[in-house]
Design a protein around this motif. Structure first.
Motif, PDB file in Angstrom:
ATOM      1  N   UNK A 150     -41.308  83.910 -17.492  1.00 54.92           N
ATOM      2  CA  UNK A 150     -40.598  83.567 -16.249  1.00 54.92           C
ATOM      3  C   UNK A 150     -39.201  84.176 -16.260  1.00 54.92           C
ATOM      4  N   UNK A 151     -38.508  84.069 -17.395  1.00 56.95           N
ATOM      5  CA  UNK A 151     -37.166  84.655 -17.508  1.00 56.95           C
ATOM      6  C   UNK A 151     -37.209  86.169 -17.323  1.00 56.95           C
ATOM      7  N   UNK A 152     -38.335  86.784 -17.747  1.00 56.80           N
ATOM      8  CA  UNK A 152     -38.485  88.231 -17.634  1.00 56.80           C
ATOM      9  C   UNK A 152     -39.043  88.632 -16.264  1.00 56.80           C
ATOM     10  N   UNK A 153     -39.179  87.660 -15.357  1.00 56.48           N
ATOM     11  CA  UNK A 153     -39.697  87.893 -14.000  1.00 56.48           C
ATOM     12  C   UNK A 153     -41.128  88.402 -13.982  1.00 56.48           C
ATOM     13  N   UNK A 154     -41.926  87.976 -14.960  1.00 62.58           N
ATOM     14  CA  UNK A 154     -43.344  88.345 -15.000  1.00 62.58           C
ATOM     15  C   UNK A 154     -44.085  87.438 -14.021  1.00 62.58           C
ATOM     16  N   UNK A 155     -44.714  88.005 -12.989  1.00 67.75           N
ATOM     17  CA  UNK A 155     -45.311  87.197 -11.929  1.00 67.75           C
ATOM     18  C   UNK A 155     -46.427  86.244 -12.371  1.00 67.75           C
ATOM     19  N   UNK A 156     -47.052  86.492 -13.503  1.00 76.41           N
ATOM     20  CA  UNK A 156     -48.159  85.639 -13.929  1.00 76.41           C
ATOM     21  C   UNK A 156     -47.720  84.499 -14.848  1.00 76.41           C
ATOM     22  N   UNK A 157     -46.426  84.218 -14.903  1.00 74.63           N
ATOM     23  CA  UNK A 157     -45.933  83.167 -15.793  1.00 74.63           C
ATOM     24  C   UNK A 157     -46.540  81.811 -15.434  1.00 74.63           C
ATOM     25  N   UNK A 158     -46.775  81.549 -14.167  1.00 70.46           N
ATOM     26  CA  UNK A 158     -47.359  80.276 -13.742  1.00 70.46           C
ATOM     27  C   UNK A 158     -48.775  80.099 -14.278  1.00 70.46           C
ATOM     28  N   UNK A 189     -51.728  76.870 -30.340  1.00 68.72           N
ATOM     29  CA  UNK A 189     -51.895  77.964 -29.385  1.00 68.72           C
ATOM     30  C   UNK A 189     -51.344  77.577 -28.017  1.00 68.72           C
ATOM     31  N   UNK A 190     -51.607  76.343 -27.587  1.00 69.89           N
ATOM     32  CA  UNK A 190     -51.129  75.878 -26.282  1.00 69.89           C
ATOM     33  C   UNK A 190     -49.604  75.891 -26.236  1.00 69.89           C
ATOM     34  N   UNK A 191     -48.960  75.412 -27.288  1.00 71.93           N
ATOM     35  CA  UNK A 191     -47.495  75.420 -27.326  1.00 71.93           C
ATOM     36  C   UNK A 191     -46.963  76.852 -27.298  1.00 71.93           C
ATOM     37  N   UNK A 192     -47.629  77.746 -28.014  1.00 73.91           N
ATOM     38  CA  UNK A 192     -47.266  79.168 -28.013  1.00 73.91           C
ATOM     39  C   UNK A 192     -47.386  79.736 -26.594  1.00 73.91           C
ATOM     40  N   UNK A 193     -48.474  79.382 -25.913  1.00 73.58           N
ATOM     41  CA  UNK A 193     -48.698  79.887 -24.553  1.00 73.58           C
ATOM     42  C   UNK A 193     -47.688  79.295 -23.567  1.00 73.58           C
ATOM     43  N   UNK A 194     -47.378  78.016 -23.712  1.00 73.65           N
ATOM     44  CA  UNK A 194     -46.397  77.384 -22.828  1.00 73.65           C
ATOM     45  C   UNK A 194     -45.017  78.009 -23.026  1.00 73.65           C
ATOM     46  N   UNK A 195     -44.620  78.198 -24.297  1.00 73.79           N
ATOM     47  CA  UNK A 195     -43.329  78.850 -24.566  1.00 73.79           C
ATOM     48  C   UNK A 195     -43.326  80.278 -24.017  1.00 73.79           C
ATOM     49  N   UNK A 196     -44.451  80.968 -24.173  1.00 73.95           N
ATOM     50  CA  UNK A 196     -44.566  82.325 -23.640  1.00 73.95           C
ATOM     51  C   UNK A 196     -44.431  82.364 -22.131  1.00 73.95           C
ATOM     52  N   UNK A 197     -44.901  81.321 -21.452  1.00 72.84           N
ATOM     53  CA  UNK A 197     -44.786  81.295 -19.992  1.00 72.84           C
ATOM     54  C   UNK A 197     -43.325  81.207 -19.572  1.00 72.84           C
ATOM     55  N   UNK A 198     -42.518  80.447 -20.319  1.00 70.93           N
ATOM     56  CA  UNK A 198     -41.094  80.334 -19.987  1.00 70.93           C
ATOM     57  C   UNK A 198     -40.361  81.643 -20.261  1.00 70.93           C
ATOM     58  N   UNK A 199     -40.730  82.319 -21.358  1.00 70.01           N
ATOM     59  CA  UNK A 199     -40.149  83.630 -21.649  1.00 70.01           C
ATOM     60  C   UNK A 199     -40.551  84.618 -20.556  1.00 70.01           C
TER      61      UNK A 199
END
Length: 174
Positions: free
Chosen positions: A117-125, A105-115
Motif C-alpha cells: 500500500x505504501x508503494x502504491x501497489x494497486x493489489x494491496x487490498x 504466512x498470513x502475518x507475512x502476507x498482511x505485513x506485505x499488504x501494508x508495504x
C-alpha cells in the motif's frame, strides 16, 4: 519504472494453477488418507519454495527483494522435504504444523499488504483480504484439526488464486 517482462509472470500463474488443483482435491476428496495428503502438502511446499527461490534469483535486482524472500523459499523446501520423506510421522502433527505455518504466512502476507500500500501497489487490498482469510484458516487448524483436509484446501485455494492474480497483474505494476 518500466517492467522487464513483456507479458505475464507464468511462473506464478503455473504455481497458482497447481495449488488450485491441489485445493480441489482436498475440498472434493477430504477422505483421502492423511499420509497421502501429507505427501501432497510436502510436494506443494517444495514447489512453492522453488518458485520463491527462483523469483528471488530472477527478480531481486528489479524488484529490490529482501533476503526474507529467499529465506522463506528455503524454509518451504526444507519443510516440504520433511513431509515427503516421513509422511506418516508428520501426519500425526500436521494440523498443528500447518496451523503454525499458515499463521506465520498470513502475518507475512498482511505485513506485505501494508508495504504494498505504501508503494502504491494497486493489489494491496487483495493481499490484505487474502492474509486475513489465511489467518482465520491458520487458527482453524488449532481449533478444528479434524477439518484438516478442508482447511488445507481453503488455504491452497487462497494461495493459488493469489499467485494467479499476482502473476497476471504484477508485471503491469513493476
Amino acid at each position: 519504472m518500466t517492467s522487464p517482462y513483456s507479458g505475464k509472470n507464468w511462473q506464478l500463474i503455473v504455481a497458482g494453477i497447481l495449488l488450485v488443483l491441489f485445493a480441489a482435491v482436498c475440498l472434493f476428496f477430504p477422505g483421502l488418507t492423511l499420509g497421502s495428503i501429507t505427501f501432497m502438502i510436502g510436494a506443494a511446499f517444495i514447489v512453492s519454495g522453488v518458485v520463491n527461490i527462483g523469483t528471488y534469483i530472477r527478480d531481486r535486482d528489479q524488484l529490490d527483494l529482501s533476503g526474507l524472500v529467499i529465506a522463506y523459499g528455503v524454509v518451504d523446501v526444507l519443510v516440504g522435504l520433511m513431509f515427503v520423506v516421513h509422511p506418516m510421522v508428520f501426519a500425526m502433527v500436521i494440523p498443528w504444523v500447518a496451523g503454525m505455518f499458515t499463521i506465520v504466512f498470513a502475518l507475512y502476507e498482511i505485513m506485505g499488504s501494508f508495504v504494498s500500500r505504501k508503494a502504491s501497489f494497486p493489489l494491496w487490498g487483495w493481499l490484505l483480504v487474502s492474509g486475513i482469510i489465511t489467518l482465520l484458516v491458520g487458527i482453524g487448524f488449532f481449533m478444528m484439526p479434524e477439518m484438516f483436509a478442508i482447511l488445507i484446501g481453503v488455504f491452497a485455494l487462497m494461495r493459488g488464486v493469489s499467485l494467479i492474480v499476482l502473476g497476471i497483474n504484477a508485471p503491469k505494476f513493476v
